[in-house]
Scaffold this motif. Structure first.
Motif, PDB file in Angstrom:
ATOM      1  N   ASP A 124      31.746  30.456  36.246  1.00  0.00           N
ATOM      2  CA  ASP A 124      32.287  29.656  36.168  1.00  0.00           C
ATOM      3  C   ASP A 124      33.621  29.960  36.210  1.00  0.00           C
ATOM      4  N   TRP A 125      34.164  30.316  34.919  1.00  0.00           N
ATOM      5  CA  TRP A 125      35.704  30.307  34.191  1.00  0.00           C
ATOM      6  C   TRP A 125      37.041  31.709  35.466  1.00  0.00           C
ATOM      7  N   LEU A 126      35.588  32.164  35.545  1.00  0.00           N
ATOM      8  CA  LEU A 126      36.115  33.856  35.942  1.00  0.00           C
ATOM      9  C   LEU A 126      36.915  33.339  37.647  1.00  0.00           C
ATOM     10  N   ASP A 127      35.805  32.442  38.280  1.00  0.00           N
ATOM     11  CA  ASP A 127      35.948  32.233  39.900  1.00  0.00           C
ATOM     12  C   ASP A 127      37.257  31.021  39.525  1.00  0.00           C
ATOM     13  N   GLU A 128      37.601  30.427  38.694  1.00  0.00           N
ATOM     14  CA  GLU A 128      38.784  29.307  38.325  1.00  0.00           C
ATOM     15  C   GLU A 128      40.225  29.970  38.137  1.00  0.00           C
ATOM     16  N   LEU A 129      40.017  31.338  37.152  1.00  0.00           N
ATOM     17  CA  LEU A 129      40.789  31.621  37.231  1.00  0.00           C
ATOM     18  C   LEU A 129      41.292  32.707  37.543  1.00  0.00           C
ATOM     19  N   GLY A 130      40.366  33.253  38.919  1.00  0.00           N
ATOM     20  CA  GLY A 130      41.225  34.190  39.705  1.00  0.00           C
ATOM     21  C   GLY A 130      41.749  33.121  41.571  1.00  0.00           C
ATOM     22  N   GLU A 131      41.167  32.202  41.008  1.00  0.00           N
ATOM     23  CA  GLU A 131      41.300  31.426  42.403  1.00  0.00           C
ATOM     24  C   GLU A 131      43.219  31.167  42.136  1.00  0.00           C
ATOM     25  N   LYS A 132      42.910  30.306  40.583  1.00  0.00           N
ATOM     26  CA  LYS A 132      44.551  29.975  39.568  1.00  0.00           C
ATOM     27  C   LYS A 132      45.416  31.172  40.652  1.00  0.00           C
ATOM     28  N   GLU A 133      44.984  32.520  39.696  1.00  0.00           N
ATOM     29  CA  GLU A 133      46.125  33.718  40.047  1.00  0.00           C
ATOM     30  C   GLU A 133      46.362  34.406  41.449  1.00  0.00           C
ATOM     31  N   LEU A 134      45.437  33.891  41.840  1.00  0.00           N
ATOM     32  CA  LEU A 134      45.413  35.017  43.423  1.00  0.00           C
ATOM     33  C   LEU A 134      44.855  34.757  44.385  1.00  0.00           C
ATOM     34  N   GLY A 135      45.107  33.076  44.320  1.00  0.00           N
ATOM     35  CA  GLY A 135      44.825  31.994  45.046  1.00  0.00           C
ATOM     36  C   GLY A 135      43.931  32.086  47.065  1.00  0.00           C
ATOM     37  N   ASP A 136      44.537  31.968  47.966  1.00  0.00           N
ATOM     38  CA  ASP A 136      43.907  32.990  48.775  1.00  0.00           C
ATOM     39  C   ASP A 136      42.876  34.162  48.407  1.00  0.00           C
ATOM     40  N   LYS A 137      43.898  34.823  47.809  1.00  0.00           N
ATOM     41  CA  LYS A 137      43.158  36.180  48.159  1.00  0.00           C
ATOM     42  C   LYS A 137      41.713  36.283  47.592  1.00  0.00           C
ATOM     43  N   TRP A 138      41.504  35.214  46.970  1.00  0.00           N
ATOM     44  CA  TRP A 138      40.351  35.245  45.702  1.00  0.00           C
ATOM     45  C   TRP A 138      39.541  35.899  46.859  1.00  0.00           C
ATOM     46  N   ASP A 139      39.117  35.134  47.408  1.00  0.00           N
ATOM     47  CA  ASP A 139      37.307  35.053  48.369  1.00  0.00           C
ATOM     48  C   ASP A 139      36.932  36.797  48.501  1.00  0.00           C
ATOM     49  N   ALA A 140      38.364  36.946  49.007  1.00  0.00           N
ATOM     50  CA  ALA A 140      37.806  38.287  49.700  1.00  0.00           C
ATOM     51  C   ALA A 140      38.413  39.295  48.146  1.00  0.00           C
ATOM     52  N   GLU A 141      38.521  39.379  47.522  1.00  0.00           N
ATOM     53  CA  GLU A 141      39.302  40.174  46.252  1.00  0.00           C
ATOM     54  C   GLU A 141      38.153  40.161  46.210  1.00  0.00           C
ATOM     55  N   ILE A 142      37.144  38.746  45.627  1.00  0.00           N
ATOM     56  CA  ILE A 142      36.486  39.020  44.584  1.00  0.00           C
ATOM     57  C   ILE A 142      34.637  39.964  45.351  1.00  0.00           C
ATOM     58  N   ALA A 143      34.714  39.056  46.369  1.00  0.00           N
ATOM     59  CA  ALA A 143      33.792  40.531  47.661  1.00  0.00           C
ATOM     60  C   ALA A 143      34.086  42.037  47.795  1.00  0.00           C
ATOM     61  N   ALA A 144      35.214  42.322  47.421  1.00  0.00           N
ATOM     62  CA  ALA A 144      35.273  43.978  47.592  1.00  0.00           C
ATOM     63  C   ALA A 144      34.924  44.328  45.973  1.00  0.00           C
ATOM     64  N   LEU A 145      34.987  43.463  45.184  1.00  0.00           N
ATOM     65  CA  LEU A 145      34.571  44.022  43.918  1.00  0.00           C
ATOM     66  C   LEU A 145      32.957  43.893  43.703  1.00  0.00           C
ATOM     67  N   ASN A 146      32.493  43.503  44.767  1.00  0.00           N
ATOM     68  CA  ASN A 146      30.894  43.359  44.501  1.00  0.00           C
ATOM     69  C   ASN A 146      30.828  44.526  44.954  1.00  0.00           C
ATOM     70  N   LYS A 147      30.792  45.109  45.658  1.00  0.00           N
ATOM     71  CA  LYS A 147      30.872  46.001  46.436  1.00  0.00           C
ATOM     72  C   LYS A 147      30.798  47.088  45.392  1.00  0.00           C
ATOM     73  N   GLN A 148      29.258  48.245  45.811  1.00  0.00           N
ATOM     74  CA  GLN A 148      29.142  49.404  44.794  1.00  0.00           C
ATOM     75  C   GLN A 148      30.562  50.504  45.177  1.00  0.00           C
ATOM     76  N   ALA A 149      31.198  50.743  44.395  1.00  0.00           N
ATOM     77  CA  ALA A 149      31.844  51.502  44.323  1.00  0.00           C
ATOM     78  C   ALA A 149      32.029  52.943  44.668  1.00  0.00           C
ATOM     79  N   PRO A 150      32.906  53.943  45.805  1.00  0.00           N
ATOM     80  CA  PRO A 150      32.400  55.572  46.143  1.00  0.00           C
ATOM     81  C   PRO A 150      32.973  55.948  44.715  1.00  0.00           C
ATOM     82  N   VAL A 151      31.871  57.290  44.790  1.00  0.00           N
ATOM     83  CA  VAL A 151      31.935  58.227  44.394  1.00  0.00           C
ATOM     84  C   VAL A 151      33.889  59.294  44.073  1.00  0.00           C
ATOM     85  N   ILE A 152      34.761  59.271  43.532  1.00  0.00           N
ATOM     86  CA  ILE A 152      36.157  59.811  44.087  1.00  0.00           C
ATOM     87  C   ILE A 152      35.804  60.918  43.047  1.00  0.00           C
ATOM     88  N   LEU A 153      36.757  62.613  44.064  1.00  0.00           N
ATOM     89  CA  LEU A 153      36.612  63.296  42.690  1.00  0.00           C
ATOM     90  C   LEU A 153      37.996  63.554  42.684  1.00  0.00           C
TER      91      LEU A 153
END
Length: 406
Positions: A124-153
């Motif tokens: 809960d606290w992280l959801d509240e913090l993300g919305e407070k700091e990123l506003g409308d961008k939080w939805d898309a950002e947390i969704a992107a951060l839940n995707k598996q990271a690609p392997v970059i060299l």
């Protein structure tokens, strides 16, 4: 997909250690992968990726399975059943899966998908913090951060170039894609353990996210300069800086943890980075001796790491609200103390792998208003959001120190 009992048991055992005993996912998984020498790459991949998946979606799966922490062993089997059901994997006829309510799992998933903190599986606290700091961008950002990271060299230009490395990796069975927007980056087309390749052993590349690869070039180093990486850790960016400097000049890698610098030395030998000198910060004298001496200083500051959740999904469960305030104090101290190493006319980059403005732009503003920061000005700054780049979230700010003589 057919489930193999010994692989599933390895996943369950790993989850107990991560959730109930505070183990770090990467270390626990590395240990689990050594359980049976007969396991092939596909078996190991199943264990690693399934474990990370259930760690990533812990809150959502627990809500669907109607279980709470601390998890009993039977609870983790229920989480695993949820994972299988949502992926369309047929559950085998094992005692652990008796009476699994498949239809109810799908229904609860649909229900909880309307609640962001459950859908994205965050406290809960992280959801509240993300919305407070990123506003409308939080939805898309947390969704992107839940995707598996690609392997970059990152291609090590001290030893090779992109074309040569691609060819060598093809010969070892790994196809890569050239990321043109990142001059040294290659992306693996299929996830694999590249640390066992001869190309890695020969120091031809490092594994480093594309966003992280933007930081060293941002500092604008040149061969022959005196450059300080003040929070070097195990040296991912120091190695990149050495390549940017063409091994010419002095690159001083500092850190408060001597064991990390020891690892950096080992990596530097493999990479052929000979201009790196390591110094542990064991007293304030180490910094004082370097006052007003560096052409360039990199402050890759400790942070919440919220920009790299796709790579470290267990961090969202280990992170606590009080840590956010504490780390911001540390960041400001680092900015004020370590900026003194920049010589007049020199430049400094402050960088974090966080997406929170309170760790980034706000820290820079606060520093510029301080006694230590009054002679600095911003030359440029960049925020990289995972939702926009497809890679880690990052922030970097290049500041210049006024030269009073000019």
């Amino acid at each position: 997909m057919r489930l193999h009992r010994n692989l599933v048991f390895a996943v369950i055992d790993g989850l107990i250690e991560i959730f109930n005993e505070g183990g770090y996912a990467d270390k626990v998984i590395a240990k689990q992968l050594k359980r049976d020498k007969r396991w092939g790459s596909r078996d190991r991949s199943f264990i690693a990726e399934t474990t990370y998946d259930i760690v990533r979606w812990k809150r959502l799966y627990a809500a669907i399975a109607d279980v709470g922490e601390p998890f009993e062993r039977k609870d983790l089997w229920r989480l695993f059943a949820v994972w299988c059901t949502l992926r369309g994997i047929k559950l085998p006829d094992w005692p652990q899966f008796e009476e699994t309510p498949t239809r109810r799992i799908k229904g609860r998933f649909d229900e909880f998908s309307n609640i962001r903190k459950l859908r994205e599986s965050i406290p809960d606290w992280l959801d509240e913090l993300g919305e407070k700091e990123l506003g409308d961008k939080w939805d898309a950002e947390i969704a992107a951060l839940n995707k598996q990271a690609p392997v970059i060299l990152r291609v090590n230009r001290l030893k090779t170039n992109i074309g040569e490395l691609q060819q060598k990796l093809v010969e070892e069975g790994h196809e890569t894609e050239n990321l043109k927007a990142y001059k040294d980056a290659l992306q693996l087309q299929e996830r694999a353990n590249v640390f066992t390749t001869q190309a890695f052993k020969d120091g031809l590349f490092e594994v480093q996210d594309a966003s992280s690869q933007l930081v060293a070039p941002y500092l604008g180093v040149e061969p022959g300069m005196r450059v300080i990486d003040a929070c070097a850790g195990a040296g991912g960016k120091a190695l990149h800086l050495a390549a940017e400097m063409d091994n010419k000049g002095q690159l001083i890698a500092l850190d408060i943890y001597a064991n990390k610098l020891k690892e950096l030395k080992r990596r530097a030998r493999r990479a052929g980075a000979f201009n790196i000198e390591t110094r542990a910060i064991d007293s304030t004298k180490v910094i004082k001796k370097l006052h007003n001496s560096a052409d360039r200083v990199l402050l890759d500051a400790p942070c919440t790491g919220l920009g790299v959740l796709s790579r470290n999904p267990d961090a969202k469960w280990k992170l606590q609200p009080d840590f956010v305030a504490k780390i911001q104090e540390t960041q400001q101290t680092i900015l004020r103390d370590y900026s003194k190493m920049v010589k007049p006319g020199g430049k400094m980059v402050y960088a974090t792998c966080s997406i929170l403005p309170s760790e980034n732009q706000e820290q820079v503003k606060k520093f510029l208003k301080s006694e230590e920061g009054k002679n600095f000005s911003i030359e440029k700054q960049k925020t990289v959001l995972s939702s926009e780049s497809g890679y880690d979230g990052f922030y970097m700010c290049l500041m210049v120190k006024k030269d009073e003589k000019k």
